[in-house]
Design an enzyme around this catalytic site. Structure first.
Site, mmCIF file in Angstrom:
data_model
loop_
_atom_site.group_PDB
_atom_site.id
_atom_site.type_symbol
_atom_site.label_atom_id
_atom_site.label_comp_id
_atom_site.label_asym_id
_atom_site.label_seq_id
_atom_site.Cartn_x
_atom_site.Cartn_y
_atom_site.Cartn_z
ATOM 1 C CD GLU A 295 -2.031 -2.157 1.726
ATOM 2 O OE1 GLU A 295 -2.936 -2.992 1.596
ATOM 3 O OE2 GLU A 295 -0.987 -2.387 2.374
ATOM 4 C CB THR A 296 1.449 4.017 -2.020
ATOM 5 O OG1 THR A 296 2.511 3.120 -2.351
ATOM 6 C CG2 THR A 296 1.978 5.441 -2.023
#
Length: 282
Positions: free
Chosen positions: A50-51
């Site tokens: 995830e970002t």
């Protein structure tokens, strides 16, 4: 495309007291003006599970708004990005509206975080889908996991946004031994959980497979631990306070704390450590 400008950035390791043995999240701390296409490109480029992108809140009760992207697309909620982003926001000088509490706005609504004994914890959001898995889908998962149906002690939909389902096996060793063929379940978001022997430091071992999100195995997963924690504590299969280990098959040392309050709120917490800090040209 707008001219890139420097934006504060941090990469935070979540759910391990030892840096680089937890689950990293990339956090863009000033995402104002970025469109969804730019966020997707950055998330594909970082190639982390995830970002996240921190934005001003739209809900007046929230401290900030968070958008969460995997390499494959956006999620309404995810656990370790919630902890890592709150850590980065606080470290960057964020001041909560209410002392001792951080309120995050995301696709799943408002998520509350608290800090206890140095650990950030988030309140597990309500599940969107619960109940036993359909037999046809269960058989597909069992086949993909390479096990027989009688090895499954219990099973449940535990979807709090990403689409999670989970199979409970008898032991942690059985969970660690899994060699799933994810090509058979390309749209699945599925976990496996099993108990460690009595007296162990951790009560359960958990693994999270997320082919639908473009991640074969998530090293340490907060959202799945949250909904599994709601299920296990709600049914009496786990005590009100316990720890989970995750990530051993990926050479990680994830350590997750799950606590169920008397009112039924389940909190999921762990250590958060900034490993990289600087600017991103976006």
């Amino acid at each position: 495309m707008p001219t890139p400008r420097p934006r504060p950035f941090a990469q935070v390791d979540v759910f391990s007291a030892t840096p680089y043995l937890g689950n990293p999240v990339a956090v863009v701390l000033d995402a104002a003006g970025l469109d969804e296409g730019a966020m997707r490109r950055v998330a594909r480029w970082t190639n982390l599970s995830e970002t996240t992108f921190v934005l001003p809140p739209e809900d007046p009760r929230a401290d900030y708004r968070l958008r969460i992207f995997t390499p494959a697309g956006e999620l309404p909620f995810a656990g370790h990005p919630t902890l890592g982003s709150a850590h980065a926001w606080l470290e960057h000088g964020g001041v909560p509206r209410t002392e001792g509490r951080v309120v995050q706005e995301c696709g799943a609504g408002l998520v509350t975080l608290r800090r206890d004994d140095g650990l950030l914890s988030f309140a597990a959001p309500p599940t969107l889908r619960s109940g036993a898995l359909e037999e046809e889908y269960l058989e597909r998962l069992v086949t993909a996991f390479g096990i027989t149906r009688d090895r499954v002690v219990a099973h449940q939909w535990v979807d709090n946004g990403p689409g999670w389902a989970v199979l409970r096996l008898a032991t942690a060793q059985e969970v660690l031994a899994l060699e799933p063929d994810l090509s058979q379940i390309p749209t699945a978001m599925v976990g496996a959980v099993g108990a460690h022997p009595p007296g162990s430091e951790h009560a359960f071992e958990l693994r999270a497979f997320a082919p639908a999100a473009g991640v074969a195995e998530d090293p340490v997963c907060g959202s799945l631990n949250a909904s599994v924690g709601q299920w296990l504590t709600g049914t009496g299969a786990a005590p009100a306070h316990y720890r989970v280990s995750q990530g051993a098959r990926l050479d990680r040392a994830g350590d997750i704390t799950v606590t169920a309050d008397p009112d039924g709120t389940v909190w999921v917490g762990g250590t958060t450590i900034t490993c990289f800090r600087g600017t991103a040209a976006l």
